[in-house]
Design an enzyme around this catalytic site. Structure first.
Site, short mmCIF file in Angstrom:
data_model
loop_
_atom_site.label_atom_id
_atom_site.label_comp_id
_atom_site.label_asym_id
_atom_site.label_seq_id
_atom_site.Cartn_x
_atom_site.Cartn_y
_atom_site.Cartn_z
N ASN A 10 -87.15 31.69 67.78
CA ASN A 10 -86.97 32.53 66.44
C ASN A 10 -88.15 33.74 66.33
O ASN A 10 -89.17 33.80 66.33
CB ASN A 10 -87.39 31.45 65.33
CG ASN A 10 -86.71 32.54 63.82
OD1 ASN A 10 -87.11 33.63 64.09
ND2 ASN A 10 -87.17 31.60 62.79
N LYS A 12 -88.18 35.74 64.50
CA LYS A 12 -87.97 36.04 62.67
C LYS A 12 -88.03 37.55 62.30
O LYS A 12 -87.51 38.49 63.06
CB LYS A 12 -88.98 35.55 61.78
CG LYS A 12 -89.83 34.40 62.78
CD LYS A 12 -90.07 33.58 61.03
CE LYS A 12 -91.49 32.42 61.58
NZ LYS A 12 -91.72 31.33 60.34
N HIS A 96 -82.86 27.78 57.23
CA HIS A 96 -84.62 28.05 58.46
C HIS A 96 -85.21 27.76 56.33
O HIS A 96 -84.95 28.68 55.42
CB HIS A 96 -85.12 29.09 58.43
CG HIS A 96 -86.13 29.01 58.65
ND1 HIS A 96 -87.32 29.45 58.50
CD2 HIS A 96 -86.76 29.48 60.53
CE1 HIS A 96 -88.42 29.58 59.15
NE2 HIS A 96 -87.87 29.16 59.79
N GLU A 98 -87.86 29.25 55.65
CA GLU A 98 -88.38 30.79 54.85
C GLU A 98 -87.39 31.06 54.12
O GLU A 98 -87.75 31.54 52.93
CB GLU A 98 -88.59 31.73 55.43
CG GLU A 98 -90.32 31.44 56.27
CD GLU A 98 -90.40 32.35 58.26
OE1 GLU A 98 -89.43 32.79 58.42
OE2 GLU A 98 -90.65 30.90 58.49
N GLU A 166 -88.37 20.97 61.50
CA GLU A 166 -90.17 22.12 60.95
C GLU A 166 -90.03 21.60 59.54
O GLU A 166 -89.53 21.85 58.55
CB GLU A 166 -88.67 23.65 60.64
CG GLU A 166 -87.49 23.48 62.34
CD GLU A 166 -87.81 25.59 61.96
OE1 GLU A 166 -88.61 25.42 63.82
OE2 GLU A 166 -87.30 25.77 61.33
N GLY A 172 -96.25 28.27 61.57
CA GLY A 172 -96.65 29.96 60.54
C GLY A 172 -98.82 29.59 60.47
O GLY A 172 -98.98 30.54 60.34
N SER A 212 -95.72 25.27 64.83
CA SER A 212 -96.41 25.72 65.65
C SER A 212 -96.54 24.64 66.91
O SER A 212 -97.30 24.84 67.49
CB SER A 212 -98.04 25.06 64.94
OG SER A 212 -97.69 26.05 64.01
C1 PEP Z 1 -90.10 28.54 62.52
O1 PEP Z 1 -89.78 30.03 62.01
O2 PEP Z 1 -88.66 28.31 62.90
C2 PEP Z 1 -91.34 27.95 63.64
C3 PEP Z 1 -90.79 26.79 63.98
O3 PEP Z 1 -92.54 28.90 63.45
P1 PEP Z 1 -94.03 28.39 64.08
O4 PEP Z 1 -93.08 28.12 65.85
O5 PEP Z 1 -94.44 30.03 64.13
O6 PEP Z 1 -94.29 27.51 63.39
#
Ligand code: PEP
Length: 254
Positions: A10, A12, A96, A98, A166, A172, A212
């Site tokens: 992703n 983003k 997601h 976010e 997630e 992040g 992460s």
């Molecule tokens: C994501 O945005 O789906 C995600 C898992 O981000 P990150 O790997 O940066 O934590």
């Protein structure tokens, strides 16, 4: 039936055309396990979808990061599922965290989006996950179950759905879930699907972990029985994404 390992990237809201070309070149040159072992999907911002689609190797696929909840029309700024289908974009990420947090997407809205996108022929990476506050108050599974139920209420055919667990506190932040924490939720989520949808859907639906994930922690996470791959944010913009794709080998030798 074995669940094929799935690795999604992703990107983003990141990148210039030049940066995107560089990432695609890195991916195109990479030696990775074959398509029988791992399914790889990258998700650039909308504006770069045609560029990525036309230059990316054919064994990797593309996903949009969102789409509108119904047929297009007077919805300024939105992109419809039909448009993605028209451009031959096979996948879309929906729900997601976010978007849930920043754009107030509710469980029901995400459920409707998943059902509509599937009905148009898209495959969906549907995201669920709890906040730190929810985890600390012991409601992780209630939250994840409610998010999944809102999808299950609208969806009958799960064959084109990948569920991404997630935890919001891990996205992040560099604070990855431990392999045991990830396995516990994936196992419970699979049991939830068995009880509330069907044993077959529970056995065949891929549940991937996101939050992460990096080149260093991917093998141990990927080795967990109910972790069927990853959704990767930050590290999907870097060369270590290749190592994360290669983590699929842990399942082959398991
Ligand atoms: C994501 O945005 O789906 C995600 C898992 O981000 P990150 O790997 O940066 O934590």
């Amino acid at each position: 039936m074995a669940r094929k390992f799935f690795v999604g990237g992703n990107w983003k809201c990141n990148g210039t055309a030049e940066e995107v070309k560089k990432i695609v070149n890195t991916l195109n040159e990479a030696q990775v396990p074959s398509q029988d072992v791992v399914e790889v999907v990258v998700s650039p911002p909308y504006v770069f979808l045609p560029l990525v689609k036309s230059t990316l190797r054919s064994d990797f696929h593309v996903a949009a990061q969102n789409c509108w909840v119904k047929k297009g029309g007077a919805f300024t700024g939105e992109v419809s599922a039909e448009m993605l289908v028209n451009l031959d974009i096979p996948w879309v990420i929906l729900g997601h965290s976010e978007r849930r947090a920043l754009l107030n997407e509710t469980n029901e809205f995400v459920g409707e989006k998943v059902a509509y996108a599937l009905a148009q022929g898209l495959k969906v990476i549907a995201c669920v996950g709890e906040t730190l506050e929810q985890r600390e108050s012991g409601s992780t599974m209630d939250v994840v179950a409610a998010q999944t139920k809102a999808i299950a209420d609208k969806v009958t055919n799960w064959s084109n759905v990948v569920v991404a667990y997630e935890p919001v506190w891990a996205i992040g932040t560099g604070k990855v879930a431990s392999p045991a924490q990830a396995q516990e939720v994936h196992d419970e989520l699979r049991k939830w699907l068995a009880k509330n949808v069907s044993a077959d859907v529970a056995a065949t639906t891929r549940i991937i972990y996101g939050g992460s994930v990096n080149g260093g922690n991917c093998k141990e996470l990927g080795g967990q029985a109910d972790v069927d791959g990853f959704l990767v944010g930050g590290a999907s913009l870097k060369a270590e994404f290749i190592d994360i794709i290669k983590a699929a080998e842990v399942k082959k030798s398991a």
